[in-house]
Motif scaffolding. Structure first.
Motif, PDB file in Angstrom:
ATOM      1  N   TRP A  19      84.046   6.528   0.527  1.00 58.03           N
ATOM      2  CA  TRP A  19      82.996   6.079   1.359  1.00 58.03           C
ATOM      3  C   TRP A  19      83.197   5.647   2.711  1.00 58.03           C
ATOM      4  N   SER A  35      78.466  12.366   2.824  1.00 59.19           N
ATOM      5  CA  SER A  35      79.344  11.166   2.468  1.00 59.19           C
ATOM      6  C   SER A  35      79.261  10.948   1.123  1.00 59.19           C
ATOM      7  N   THR A  36      78.045  10.739   0.639  1.00 62.25           N
ATOM      8  CA  THR A  36      78.091  10.213  -0.986  1.00 62.25           C
ATOM      9  C   THR A  36      78.822  11.520  -1.868  1.00 62.25           C
ATOM     10  N   SER A  39      82.328  10.821  -1.381  1.00 61.68           N
ATOM     11  CA  SER A  39      82.866   9.463  -2.047  1.00 61.68           C
ATOM     12  C   SER A  39      83.014   9.531  -3.699  1.00 61.68           C
ATOM     13  N   TYR A  61      74.065  15.513  -5.830  1.00 58.54           N
ATOM     14  CA  TYR A  61      74.426  14.383  -4.590  1.00 58.54           C
ATOM     15  C   TYR A  61      74.279  15.188  -3.510  1.00 58.54           C
ATOM     16  N   TYR A  65      69.703  12.161   1.071  1.00 56.30           N
ATOM     17  CA  TYR A  65      69.775  10.635   0.802  1.00 56.30           C
ATOM     18  C   TYR A  65      70.243   9.996   2.178  1.00 56.30           C
ATOM     19  N   SER A  72      74.617   1.337   0.966  1.00 58.37           N
ATOM     20  CA  SER A  72      74.832   2.438   0.132  1.00 58.37           C
ATOM     21  C   SER A  72      75.958   2.329  -0.921  1.00 58.37           C
ATOM     22  N   ILE A  76      75.433   4.042  -4.918  1.00 57.94           N
ATOM     23  CA  ILE A  76      76.585   4.986  -5.408  1.00 57.94           C
ATOM     24  C   ILE A  76      77.259   4.448  -6.576  1.00 57.94           C
ATOM     25  N   LYS A  98      68.379   7.076  -6.618  1.00 57.44           N
ATOM     26  CA  LYS A  98      68.789   6.895  -5.280  1.00 57.44           C
ATOM     27  C   LYS A  98      67.505   6.988  -4.237  1.00 57.44           C
TER      28      LYS A  98
END
Length: 181
Positions: A19, A35-36, A39, A61, A65, A72, A76, A98
């Motif tokens: 992340w 990014s989520t 990660s 995912y 978001y 965050s 996650i 989320k």
């Protein structure tokens, strides 16, 4: 249908590091979704040996978001906890979780980060800056970097441990209100 959890603390630590590395992966269509996914991908791969299930989870995912990036990791971690417990049948619950936290956590995180922590940190270095000390320019960045790294791992782990009970337990404890005051 609940299943045995497969993720370890090492997996969660890896998600937190990823992340921090991938936070700049951003687009205007899905905001922080890339990014989520970046990660959590190793965690999802471990949870879903079947490629079709992995694809479904990855697509989940990649749905829109966006929240305060430094808060965050909590979302996650909790999402991973829910999905690790419920498997592929929990994808709607993960996304709803989320989406439900995006706005409230953004408001809380922005207020704490931009209105309280950063100004306090920077104000501690003003006397050094007035003297022309070079540490005034580097010190806040170093402290902030260490704090964010610690925060990311702590929030992913705490979110994962609490799972779907996470928000309820934090709100019931009253600690959030104490911290804000």
């Amino acid at each position: 249908m609940s299943k045995e959890k497969v993720l370890t603390k090492k997996d969660l630590r890896k998600a937190a590091w990823r992340w921090l590395i991938g936070i700049s992966t951003f687009n205007y269509e899905t905001q922080l979704a890339p990014s989520t996914l970046f990660s959590v991908y190793p965690c999802l791969r471990k949870m879903y040996p079947d490629d079709e299930d992995l694809k479904k989870s990855c697509l989940n995912y990649m749905r829109y978001y966006n929240t305060m990036p430094w808060i965050s990791p909590f979302v996650i971690g909790a999402a991973l906890g829910i999905e690790d417990e419920g498997g592929i049948s929990s994808l709607d619950a993960v996304n709803d979780f989320k989406v439900g936290l995006m706005g409230p956590l953004a408001g809380i995180g922005d207020t704490i980060n931009h209105g309280m922590l950063r100004p306090l940190l920077l104000s501690m270095f003003i006397p050094l800056a007035a003297e022309g000390n070079w540490l005034a320019g580097v010190g806040p960045l170093l402290i902030w970097g260490v704090a964010i790294t610690f925060l990311a791992y702590t929030l992913v782990t705490k979110g994962y441990t609490l799972g779907r009970k996470s928000v309820v337990s934090i709100l019931k404890s009253g600690k959030l209100n104490q911290f804000i005051k």
